[in-house]
Motif scaffolding. Structure first.
Motif, PDB file in Angstrom:
ATOM      1  N   GLY A  71      43.885   0.170 -10.947  1.00 31.40           N
ATOM      2  CA  GLY A  71      43.117  -1.039 -10.676  1.00 31.40           C
ATOM      3  C   GLY A  71      41.940  -1.175 -11.627  1.00 31.40           C
ATOM      4  N   MET A  72      41.271  -0.054 -11.911  1.00 29.62           N
ATOM      5  CA  MET A  72      40.187  -0.056 -12.897  1.00 29.62           C
ATOM      6  C   MET A  72      40.715  -0.507 -14.260  1.00 29.62           C
ATOM      7  SD  MET A  72      38.376   3.569 -11.871  1.00 29.62           S
ATOM      8  CE  MET A  72      37.182   3.550 -13.194  1.00 29.62           C
ATOM      9  N   TRP A  73      41.873   0.047 -14.615  1.00 33.98           N
ATOM     10  CA  TRP A  73      42.480  -0.269 -15.907  1.00 33.98           C
ATOM     11  C   TRP A  73      42.827  -1.751 -16.019  1.00 33.98           C
ATOM     12  CZ3 TRP A  73      48.291   0.581 -16.996  1.00 33.98           C
ATOM     13  CH2 TRP A  73      48.575   0.283 -18.323  1.00 33.98           C
ATOM     14  N   LEU A  74      43.565  -2.252 -15.012  1.00 33.81           N
ATOM     15  CA  LEU A  74      44.014  -3.641 -15.063  1.00 33.81           C
ATOM     16  C   LEU A  74      42.883  -4.626 -14.812  1.00 33.81           C
ATOM     17  CD1 LEU A  74      47.435  -3.227 -13.194  1.00 33.81           C
ATOM     18  CD2 LEU A  74      47.033  -3.419 -15.655  1.00 33.81           C
ATOM     19  N   GLY A  75      41.789  -4.148 -14.233  1.00 32.12           N
ATOM     20  CA  GLY A  75      40.670  -5.035 -13.947  1.00 32.12           C
ATOM     21  C   GLY A  75      39.705  -5.217 -15.103  1.00 32.12           C
ATOM     22  N   THR A  76      39.771  -4.342 -16.115  1.00 31.04           N
ATOM     23  CA  THR A  76      38.761  -4.381 -17.176  1.00 31.04           C
ATOM     24  C   THR A  76      38.808  -5.671 -17.989  1.00 31.04           C
ATOM     25  OG1 THR A  76      40.285  -3.085 -18.548  1.00 31.04           O
ATOM     26  CG2 THR A  76      38.516  -1.892 -17.438  1.00 31.04           C
ATOM     27  N   GLY A 125      40.123  -1.050  -4.567  1.00 32.37           N
ATOM     28  CA  GLY A 125      38.956  -0.253  -4.906  1.00 32.37           C
ATOM     29  C   GLY A 125      38.829  -0.051  -6.406  1.00 32.37           C
ATOM     30  N   GLY A 126      39.967   0.034  -7.096  1.00 35.34           N
ATOM     31  CA  GLY A 126      39.956   0.147  -8.545  1.00 35.34           C
ATOM     32  C   GLY A 126      39.490  -1.129  -9.226  1.00 35.34           C
ATOM     33  N   LEU A 127      39.911  -2.283  -8.698  1.00 38.74           N
ATOM     34  CA  LEU A 127      39.431  -3.554  -9.240  1.00 38.74           C
ATOM     35  C   LEU A 127      37.917  -3.658  -9.083  1.00 38.74           C
ATOM     36  CD1 LEU A 127      42.212  -5.970  -7.914  1.00 38.74           C
ATOM     37  CD2 LEU A 127      41.961  -5.079 -10.234  1.00 38.74           C
ATOM     38  N   TYR A 128      37.429  -3.176  -7.938  1.00 40.33           N
ATOM     39  CA  TYR A 128      35.972  -3.132  -7.715  1.00 40.33           C
ATOM     40  C   TYR A 128      35.310  -2.198  -8.719  1.00 40.33           C
ATOM     41  CZ  TYR A 128      31.606  -2.432  -5.042  1.00 40.33           C
ATOM     42  OH  TYR A 128      30.293  -2.356  -4.633  1.00 40.33           O
ATOM     43  N   ALA A 129      35.928  -1.040  -8.938  1.00 38.39           N
ATOM     44  CA  ALA A 129      35.360  -0.069  -9.877  1.00 38.39           C
ATOM     45  C   ALA A 129      35.314  -0.626 -11.297  1.00 38.39           C
ATOM     46  CB  ALA A 129      36.165   1.226  -9.844  1.00 38.39           C
ATOM     47  N   ALA A 130      36.314  -1.438 -11.673  1.00 43.37           N
ATOM     48  CA  ALA A 130      36.292  -2.051 -13.002  1.00 43.37           C
ATOM     49  C   ALA A 130      35.045  -2.898 -13.182  1.00 43.37           C
ATOM     50  CB  ALA A 130      37.543  -2.912 -13.208  1.00 43.37           C
ATOM     51  N   ALA A 131      34.617  -3.554 -12.096  1.00 51.69           N
ATOM     52  CA  ALA A 131      33.400  -4.371 -12.155  1.00 51.69           C
ATOM     53  C   ALA A 131      32.160  -3.493 -12.173  1.00 51.69           C
ATOM     54  CB  ALA A 131      33.356  -5.335 -10.970  1.00 51.69           C
ATOM     55  N   HIS A 132      32.058  -2.520 -11.259  1.00 54.43           N
ATOM     56  CA  HIS A 132      30.803  -1.766 -11.223  1.00 54.43           C
ATOM     57  C   HIS A 132      30.691  -0.739 -12.343  1.00 54.43           C
ATOM     58  CE1 HIS A 132      32.179   2.007  -9.289  1.00 54.43           C
ATOM     59  NE2 HIS A 132      32.740   1.326  -8.313  1.00 54.43           N
ATOM     60  N   GLN A 133      31.817  -0.403 -12.995  1.00 49.98           N
ATOM     61  CA  GLN A 133      31.701   0.413 -14.203  1.00 49.98           C
ATOM     62  C   GLN A 133      31.044  -0.366 -15.336  1.00 49.98           C
ATOM     63  OE1 GLN A 133      32.183   3.531 -14.901  1.00 49.98           O
ATOM     64  NE2 GLN A 133      33.143   4.243 -13.020  1.00 49.98           N
ATOM     65  N   ASP A 357      36.958  -0.206 -22.192  1.00 53.40           N
ATOM     66  CA  ASP A 357      37.241   0.251 -20.830  1.00 53.40           C
ATOM     67  C   ASP A 357      38.731   0.183 -20.515  1.00 53.40           C
ATOM     68  OD1 ASP A 357      34.617   0.818 -20.456  1.00 53.40           O
ATOM     69  OD2 ASP A 357      34.208  -0.761 -19.010  1.00 53.40           O
ATOM     70  N   PHE A 358      39.437  -0.796 -21.085  1.00 53.77           N
ATOM     71  CA  PHE A 358      40.879  -0.904 -20.879  1.00 53.77           C
ATOM     72  C   PHE A 358      41.577   0.359 -21.378  1.00 53.77           C
ATOM     73  CE2 PHE A 358      45.112  -2.262 -22.388  1.00 53.77           C
ATOM     74  CZ  PHE A 358      45.629  -2.816 -21.212  1.00 53.77           C
ATOM     75  N   LEU A 359      41.181   0.848 -22.543  1.00 52.16           N
ATOM     76  CA  LEU A 359      41.775   2.067 -23.085  1.00 52.16           C
ATOM     77  C   LEU A 359      41.414   3.291 -22.251  1.00 52.16           C
ATOM     78  CD1 LEU A 359      41.160   1.544 -26.923  1.00 52.16           C
ATOM     79  CD2 LEU A 359      43.299   1.201 -25.663  1.00 52.16           C
ATOM     80  N   ILE A 360      40.135   3.393 -21.879  1.00 52.82           N
ATOM     81  CA  ILE A 360      39.678   4.566 -21.142  1.00 52.82           C
ATOM     82  C   ILE A 360      40.335   4.643 -19.770  1.00 52.82           C
ATOM     83  CG2 ILE A 360      37.669   5.590 -19.988  1.00 52.82           C
ATOM     84  CD1 ILE A 360      36.011   4.728 -22.402  1.00 52.82           C
ATOM     85  N   PHE A 361      40.326   3.550 -19.027  1.00 53.74           N
ATOM     86  CA  PHE A 361      40.853   3.590 -17.674  1.00 53.74           C
ATOM     87  C   PHE A 361      42.380   3.629 -17.652  1.00 53.74           C
ATOM     88  CE2 PHE A 361      36.684   1.280 -16.713  1.00 53.74           C
ATOM     89  CZ  PHE A 361      36.017   2.475 -16.560  1.00 53.74           C
ATOM     90  N   GLY A 362      43.023   3.128 -18.725  1.00 52.38           N
ATOM     91  CA  GLY A 362      44.463   3.287 -18.819  1.00 52.38           C
ATOM     92  C   GLY A 362      44.855   4.755 -18.942  1.00 52.38           C
ATOM     93  N   SER A 363      44.126   5.475 -19.766  1.00 54.02           N
ATOM     94  CA  SER A 363      44.399   6.908 -19.909  1.00 54.02           C
ATOM     95  C   SER A 363      44.064   7.661 -18.627  1.00 54.02           C
ATOM     96  CB  SER A 363      43.604   7.483 -21.080  1.00 54.02           C
ATOM     97  OG  SER A 363      42.215   7.459 -20.808  1.00 54.02           O
ATOM     98  N   MET A 364      43.021   7.186 -17.928  1.00 54.95           N
ATOM     99  CA  MET A 364      42.670   7.821 -16.656  1.00 54.95           C
ATOM    100  C   MET A 364      43.774   7.660 -15.621  1.00 54.95           C
ATOM    101  SD  MET A 364      38.666   6.875 -16.115  1.00 54.95           S
ATOM    102  CE  MET A 364      38.813   7.261 -14.360  1.00 54.95           C
ATOM    103  N   ALA A 365      44.427   6.500 -15.613  1.00 52.56           N
ATOM    104  CA  ALA A 365      45.517   6.275 -14.661  1.00 52.56           C
ATOM    105  C   ALA A 365      46.631   7.291 -14.872  1.00 52.56           C
ATOM    106  CB  ALA A 365      46.048   4.848 -14.815  1.00 52.56           C
ATOM    107  N   ILE A 366      46.953   7.541 -16.128  1.00 49.82           N
ATOM    108  CA  ILE A 366      47.976   8.543 -16.442  1.00 49.82           C
ATOM    109  C   ILE A 366      47.501   9.933 -16.031  1.00 49.82           C
ATOM    110  CG2 ILE A 366      49.276   9.640 -18.304  1.00 49.82           C
ATOM    111  CD1 ILE A 366      49.061   6.930 -19.801  1.00 49.82           C
ATOM    112  N   GLY A 367      46.236  10.234 -16.348  1.00 46.82           N
ATOM    113  CA  GLY A 367      45.696  11.556 -16.040  1.00 46.82           C
ATOM    114  C   GLY A 367      45.604  11.843 -14.560  1.00 46.82           C
ATOM    115  N   SER A 368      45.181  10.847 -13.767  1.00 42.78           N
ATOM    116  CA  SER A 368      45.024  11.090 -12.333  1.00 42.78           C
ATOM    117  C   SER A 368      46.374  11.285 -11.654  1.00 42.78           C
ATOM    118  CB  SER A 368      44.256   9.932 -11.681  1.00 42.78           C
ATOM    119  OG  SER A 368      44.977   8.729 -11.795  1.00 42.78           O
ATOM    120  N   PHE A 369      47.392  10.535 -12.084  1.00 46.55           N
ATOM    121  CA  PHE A 369      48.722  10.736 -11.517  1.00 46.55           C
ATOM    122  C   PHE A 369      49.283  12.094 -11.926  1.00 46.55           C
ATOM    123  CE2 PHE A 369      53.394  10.366 -11.749  1.00 46.55           C
ATOM    124  CZ  PHE A 369      53.652  10.141 -10.401  1.00 46.55           C
ATOM    125  N   SER A 370      49.068  12.457 -13.191  1.00 45.81           N
ATOM    126  CA  SER A 370      49.562  13.747 -13.676  1.00 45.81           C
ATOM    127  C   SER A 370      48.914  14.906 -12.930  1.00 45.81           C
ATOM    128  CB  SER A 370      49.278  13.886 -15.175  1.00 45.81           C
ATOM    129  OG  SER A 370      49.891  12.865 -15.902  1.00 45.81           O
TER     130      SER A 370
END
Length: 410
Positions: A71-76, A125-133, A357-370
């Motif tokens: 959500g953070m990734w797609l919200g940036t 919550g991730g969409l919210y985080a994209a805003a407050h980040q 932020d799109f790049l950073i949170f996209g990599s985070m999505a992969i990392g958190s699932f991994s």
């Protein structure tokens, strides 16, 4: 022609000279950060535990956190577009609406025992985080280059209070609703988001001319090929991805190592305090030592944290490791953020910051699932082992960036 150029000049003048307004905004945004930051803490401290019961497979225990990061990734990019078209405050308050929805949906997920609803709640919550980040970038909008690191750091200093609010919210509300662990916690999460939306009303950032395009200024490709931008993104990506991977697995790893839910929540509290408490001095340290040295120190501390967590599974290994991990992230990420703001002109800021932020949170999505799969299949050791190659690559690029800029300085 002059009439067309005037708005950009006026905006540039405001962005680069009005440090009094920047300081005011930084204080307001720090207060909002204190409330909004609890969103991430609640999700990190609770959802992997809930998912370990509701998920159809143990390897999916961290999937709700991965959905938050997705959500953070797609919200940036939408946050960047809304900011460009309607101004910072509108974009940030729109994010708060998703924060309210996140808590309510997650509460419903606990009441109904629905894993899918839990995923929907954490995605909001991730969409919210994209805003407050993006609060950190909002603080920099009206700051001069000299004041910018302090403005960014002041906002993140609000996370110190988030580091207390989030875990204490978990500890004191987790059992309020008998038979529904954490249900009341998510109601509290929604209440914090609503309060943050009220605080954001006091942010004063000059609204740009209405535009529905992110194409102003140089082409994005011309900006992102700069060595400085590449270094900033990779170091921000490495620090945030490794921090998130290790933090995501830590609560569940503590439970697996026979520590209590309270111990896990306090571990996240120490981690979040480590993330944000140094912000009171990070801006001054950047001004004194420079962004590249501070990035290097931050990356080194992440390696120290991984080493401590590899040394054992006692509660002190988790708590000390998570605290140092937070400090390392603070130094590296604030410095990388400052470096990003040096790569663009004021009228290019929204598209560049959103892309970063799109790049950073996209990599985070992969990392958190991994991290969930690594923890379930190979254990806590494997999660921490991942930090070494990733941080090494970032350190090499940081050294390369310093060599590239040296001839220009001469």
């Amino acid at each position: 022609m002059a009439a067309i150029a005037e708005p950009a000049v006026a905006e540039s003048a405001i962005d680069l000279t009005d440090d009094r307004l920047a300081a005011r905004n930084a204080v307001v945004l720090a207060a909002a950060q204190a409330l909004a930051g609890g969103n991430n803490t609640v999700i990190a401290a609770t959802t992997s535990i809930i998912a370990s019961v509701l998920a159809p497979d143990a390897t999916l225990a961290t999937l709700p956190i991965s959905f938050m990061v997705a959500g953070m990734w797609l919200g940036t990019l939408p946050v960047g577009a809304l900011t460009k078209a309607y101004g910072r405050r509108f974009a940030l308050q729109t994010g708060s609406a998703f924060g309210i929805a996140s808590g309510l949906i997650s509460c419903a997920a606990v009441l109904q025992g629905s894993f899918l609803l839990l995923l929907a709640g954490t995605f909001c919550g991730g969409l919210y985080a994209a805003a407050h980040q993006s609060y950190r970038f909002a603080a920099a909008d009206t700051a001069s280059p000299k004041f910018r690191p302090k403005a960014v750091a002041w906002v993140l200093a609000g996370g110190v209070f988030a580091g207390v609010i989030g875990p204490q919210l978990v500890i004191y509300t987790k059992d309020i609703w008998p038979a529904y662990l954490f249900a009341a916690t998510f109601i509290g999460q929604s209440a914090c988001a609503a309060l943050a939306a009220i605080v954001l009303h006091f942010v004063k950032i000059p609204r740009p001319q209405v535009s529905h395009s992110l194409a102003d200024g140089r082409p994005l490709t011309a900006i992102i090929v700069q060595p400085k931008f590449i270094v900033a993104v990779v170091c921000g990506l490495a620090s945030y991805t490794m921090m998130n991977m290790m933090m995501t697995s830590a609560p569940l790893a503590m439970i697996m190592c026979h520590h209590s839910v309270g111990d896990a929540a306090l571990g996240i509290q120490w981690h979040v305090l480590g993330m944000y408490a140094p912000s009171f001095i990070t801006g001054s340290l950047i001004a004194r030592f420079g962004v590249r040295w501070m990035i290097a120190i931050g990356l080194a501390l992440i390696i120290v944290a991984a080493s401590i967590e590899l040394a054992g599974v006692e509660i002190w290994n988790f708590w000390v490791g998570l605290t140092i991990l937070g400090i390392g992230w603070n130094f590296a990420f604030i410095s990388a953020t400052t470096l990003v703001t040096e790569c663009h002109d004021p009228h290019e800021r929204n598209k560049v910051q959103a892309f970063n932020d799109f790049l950073i949170f996209g990599s985070m999505a992969i990392g958190s699932f991994s991290s969930g799969a690594l923890l379930a299949r190979y254990g806590w050791t494997a999660v921490n082992d991942m930090a070494f190659p990733v941080i090494f690559v970032a350190a090499v690029l940081l050294a390369w960036g310093s060599l590239v800029r040296r001839p220009k300085a001469a």
